[in-house]
Design a protein around this motif. Structure first.
Motif, short mmCIF file in Angstrom:
data_model
loop_
_atom_site.label_atom_id
_atom_site.label_comp_id
_atom_site.label_asym_id
_atom_site.label_seq_id
_atom_site.Cartn_x
_atom_site.Cartn_y
_atom_site.Cartn_z
N THR A 10 0.71 -1.29 0.05
CA THR A 10 0.40 -0.49 0.49
C THR A 10 1.08 1.25 -0.03
OG1 THR A 10 -1.91 -1.23 1.66
CG2 THR A 10 -2.04 1.38 1.07
N ALA A 11 1.15 1.08 0.77
CA ALA A 11 2.50 2.20 0.97
C ALA A 11 3.59 2.62 -0.31
CB ALA A 11 3.78 2.02 1.84
N TRP A 12 3.83 1.61 -0.82
CA TRP A 12 4.41 1.79 -2.55
C TRP A 12 4.12 2.07 -3.70
CZ3 TRP A 12 8.03 3.00 -5.55
CH2 TRP A 12 8.07 2.53 -6.53
N LEU A 13 2.37 2.01 -2.99
CA LEU A 13 1.24 2.28 -4.24
C LEU A 13 0.48 3.45 -4.16
CD1 LEU A 13 0.33 1.30 -7.11
CD2 LEU A 13 -1.83 0.89 -6.13
N MET A 14 1.27 4.41 -3.26
CA MET A 14 0.31 5.73 -2.37
C MET A 14 1.78 6.81 -3.10
SD MET A 14 -1.03 5.15 1.45
CE MET A 14 -1.32 6.83 1.28
N ALA A 15 2.74 6.11 -2.81
CA ALA A 15 4.23 7.18 -3.33
C ALA A 15 3.96 6.71 -4.86
CB ALA A 15 5.00 6.03 -3.34
N SER A 16 3.73 5.45 -5.54
CA SER A 16 4.05 5.45 -6.83
C SER A 16 2.57 6.70 -7.70
CB SER A 16 3.53 4.07 -7.73
OG SER A 16 4.65 3.47 -7.33
N THR A 17 1.64 6.54 -7.15
CA THR A 17 0.29 6.86 -7.51
C THR A 17 0.93 8.89 -7.35
OG1 THR A 17 -1.04 5.71 -6.69
CG2 THR A 17 -1.80 8.19 -7.00
N ALA A 18 1.71 8.84 -6.33
CA ALA A 18 2.17 10.62 -5.91
C ALA A 18 2.68 11.07 -7.39
CB ALA A 18 2.50 10.76 -5.00
N MET A 19 3.57 9.74 -7.46
CA MET A 19 4.54 9.92 -8.80
C MET A 19 4.00 10.13 -9.82
SD MET A 19 7.36 6.96 -7.32
CE MET A 19 9.05 7.32 -8.43
N VAL A 20 3.11 9.21 -10.75
CA VAL A 20 2.68 9.34 -11.63
C VAL A 20 1.74 10.43 -11.96
CG1 VAL A 20 0.80 7.71 -13.33
CG2 VAL A 20 2.54 6.96 -12.29
N LEU A 21 1.29 11.09 -10.36
CA LEU A 21 0.24 12.65 -11.01
C LEU A 21 1.45 13.83 -11.23
CD1 LEU A 21 -2.34 12.02 -7.79
CD2 LEU A 21 -2.97 12.04 -10.48
N LEU A 22 2.22 13.59 -10.68
CA LEU A 22 3.57 14.42 -11.26
C LEU A 22 3.83 14.87 -12.03
CD1 LEU A 22 5.16 16.69 -9.35
CD2 LEU A 22 6.82 15.06 -9.31
N MET A 23 2.88 13.50 -12.58
CA MET A 23 3.96 13.65 -14.37
C MET A 23 3.09 14.19 -15.43
SD MET A 23 4.97 9.56 -14.97
CE MET A 23 4.68 9.50 -16.96
N THR A 24 1.43 14.71 -14.80
CA THR A 24 1.18 15.27 -15.51
C THR A 24 1.42 16.93 -15.80
OG1 THR A 24 -0.43 14.20 -15.81
CG2 THR A 24 -1.19 16.32 -16.44
N PRO A 25 1.92 17.47 -14.43
CA PRO A 25 3.04 18.88 -14.18
C PRO A 25 3.96 18.29 -15.29
CG PRO A 25 1.30 18.57 -12.01
CD PRO A 25 1.86 17.14 -12.91
N GLY A 26 4.37 17.68 -14.63
CA GLY A 26 5.76 17.52 -15.66
C GLY A 26 5.24 17.74 -17.18
N LEU A 27 5.09 17.63 -17.79
CA LEU A 27 4.78 16.93 -19.15
C LEU A 27 4.13 18.19 -19.45
CD1 LEU A 27 3.58 15.47 -21.32
CD2 LEU A 27 1.46 15.57 -20.73
N ALA A 28 3.02 19.13 -18.75
CA ALA A 28 3.14 20.50 -18.70
C ALA A 28 4.13 21.49 -19.48
CB ALA A 28 1.80 21.08 -18.11
N PHE A 29 5.23 21.36 -19.02
CA PHE A 29 6.49 22.12 -18.72
C PHE A 29 7.30 21.94 -19.72
CE2 PHE A 29 6.38 22.61 -13.60
CZ PHE A 29 5.29 23.44 -13.63
N PHE A 30 7.07 20.09 -20.06
CA PHE A 30 7.97 20.09 -20.50
C PHE A 30 6.85 20.25 -22.24
CE2 PHE A 30 8.39 15.47 -24.12
CZ PHE A 30 10.19 15.97 -24.17
N TYR A 31 6.33 20.26 -22.71
CA TYR A 31 5.49 20.64 -24.17
C TYR A 31 5.05 22.38 -23.80
CZ TYR A 31 2.98 16.29 -25.08
OH TYR A 31 2.65 14.85 -25.76
#
Length: 458
Positions: A10-31
């Motif tokens: 559970t702890a790992w998936l919660m951390a992974s979820t936060a990491m994946v959610l961060l990818m969309t702001p990262g994509l916004a900067f990338f684009y």
């Protein structure tokens, strides 16, 4: 099925979820860094809109249709039984993982968010925000959700019926966004100067910042898909890095051969291509296979980004060339490099014959065809009703009048003052001598006056 919570998973998936959610702001900067200055805010908005719109849709009905009980046993779509997370409580666990269902749902929601956002790169600078919002709503429900059920649901037809493998989303995320990007780029039509002008990034450091966030999040994207801390998770994590490194060798070699030099933008694109390709294969192949997949993807994508000029479609930020072709490379590579130790199945290079390879190929064709056809229809309807194409992408950008990413007027005035200060002063008989210190003092006073006036005008 476990009767208690697995705190480690559970702890790992919660951390992974936060990491994946961060990818969309990262994509916004990338684009945002890759487009022209006047389009940067629109690109940021297109990604952040997805964070809100797709989240609401996922809560309302998306999760249930993607992961609810299969309708008719065909593996095509789930039932709406869990609308608004109905019957999903605090003690509900997903499968045998010991992970709360709400955390699993949130993890999958993050996948849906970034998949929609990826498509915006194909129409950067020429789509209306109104049309994009309607597209995000319709495409999430009619294209992404069914494909997520096909691949991610335990009874989806791609995995349960066809027997193809996809560890972390090469089909519903990468190939899906690439095929959809191609369809929407065709509907929205190409720019006037598409063939003769290549868009250069207005802010390359912003692109690299976006890449860094994407890279960080990709470890959660891939290794988190194991839904456990052990098993294939560590290898998926490692393979993600190896594939990125392999691509960052393959792509620059092609760029050096074609252009005579290597650009930072190409290096950034190479890293993304490698991680795209390893997404479906990260938990199915060995480290050597991951390195090979990354290298091959780098080479293929370095060529694929130029297909748009030959075929005449305006894929502005190379979603088709990187995510579409990269996803195809990675998905087919499973049929070549899969090992029994990792995936339980053998690819062609490990004595498994072509049985797995043809299944991977069928999955690629089916998902790409469905995504392209459905997206084309959705985009056409939006274009004919609320409008999708911005009228003048070079002069007018939705939201341009309300806010600017950069204070161009102030920058232009400061630049003019600096140019004026550099004009040489005539020297000779009768010419007044100019004190350099006094001139510098006057220049600083002028710049202070410009900044003070602009601040008051705000």
């Amino acid at each position: 099925m476990p009767t208690s919570l697995d705190t480690g998973n559970t702890a790992w998936l919660m951390a992974s979820t936060a990491m994946v959610l961060l990818m969309t702001p990262g994509l916004a900067f990338f684009y945002g860094g890759m487009v022209k200055t006047k389009h940067v805010l629109v690109m940021l908005k297109m990604s952040f809109v997805c964070l809100a719109v797709v989240t609401l849709l996922w809560l309302a009905i998306g999760y249930s249709l993607a992961f609810g009980k299969d309708v008719g046993g065909l593996g095509l779509i789930g039932t709406p039984e869990h609308w608004f997370m109905h019957d999903v409580g605090m003690t509900s666990l997903w499968g045998s993982t010991g992970i709360p269902t709400v955390i699993f749902s949130c993890f999958q929601m993050a996948f849906a968010i970034i998949t929609v956002a990826l498509i915006s790169g194909s129409i950067a600078g020429r789509a209306t925000m109104r049309g994009w919002i309607w597209f995000a709503v319709a495409w999430t429900l009619l294209v992404y959700v069914p494909l997520a059920h096909w691949v991610f649901a335990p009874d989806g037809w791609v995995t349960a019926h066809l027997g193809a493998l996809d560890f972390a989303g090469g089909l519903p995320v990468e190939i899906n966004s690439g095929a959809a990007g191609l369809a929407v780029a065709i509907v929205v039509r190409k720019r006037k100067d598409f063939e003769r002008e290549t868009i250069r990034p207005h802010n390359l450091p912003l692109v690299v910042v976006g890449l860094a966030l994407l890279w960080f999040g990709w470890f959660g994207f891939n290794a988190g898909s194991a839904l456990q801390t052990g098993g294939t998770a560590p290898m998926a994590f490692f393979n993600t890095q190896l594939a990125a490194a392999g691509a960052m060798v393959g792509w620059p070699l092609i760029e050096k051969w074609k252009l005579g030099h290597v650009e930072m933008l190409g290096v950034a694109g190479a890293a993304v291509a490698g991680m795209v390709a390893i997404t479906p294969a990260c938990g199915e192949i060995s480290p050597i296979g991951a390195l090979a997949v990354g290298f091959i993807a780098g080479v293929v994508c370095a060529f694929a980004i130029n297909f748009k000029y030959k075929m005449g479609y305006d894929d502005t930020l190379d979603v088709v060339g990187v995510h579409g072709f990269g996803g195809i490379v990675g998905t087919l590579a499973i049929g070549l490099f899969a090992t029994a130790q990792m995936s339980g199945k053998k690819g062609l290079f490990y004595g498994g014959g072509v049985g797995l390879l043809w299944r991977q190929a069928v999955a690629v064709i089916a998902c790409a065809a469905f995504s392209f056809a459905a997206t084309w229809l959705i985009a056409k309807v939006i274009e004919k009703t609320v409008g999708f194409r911005a009228d003048e992408e070079y002069e007018h950008v939705p939201g341009h009048e309300e806010e600017l990413a950069y204070d161009d007027e102030t920058i232009a005035e400061i630049r003019a003052r600096l140019v004026q200060a550099r004009v040489p002063v005539p020297v000779g008989a009768g010419a007044e001598s100019v004190d350099p210190a006094a001139a510098d003092h006057q220049l600083l006073a002028d710049l202070r006056e410009v900044l003070s006036r602009r601040e008051q005008e705000k």
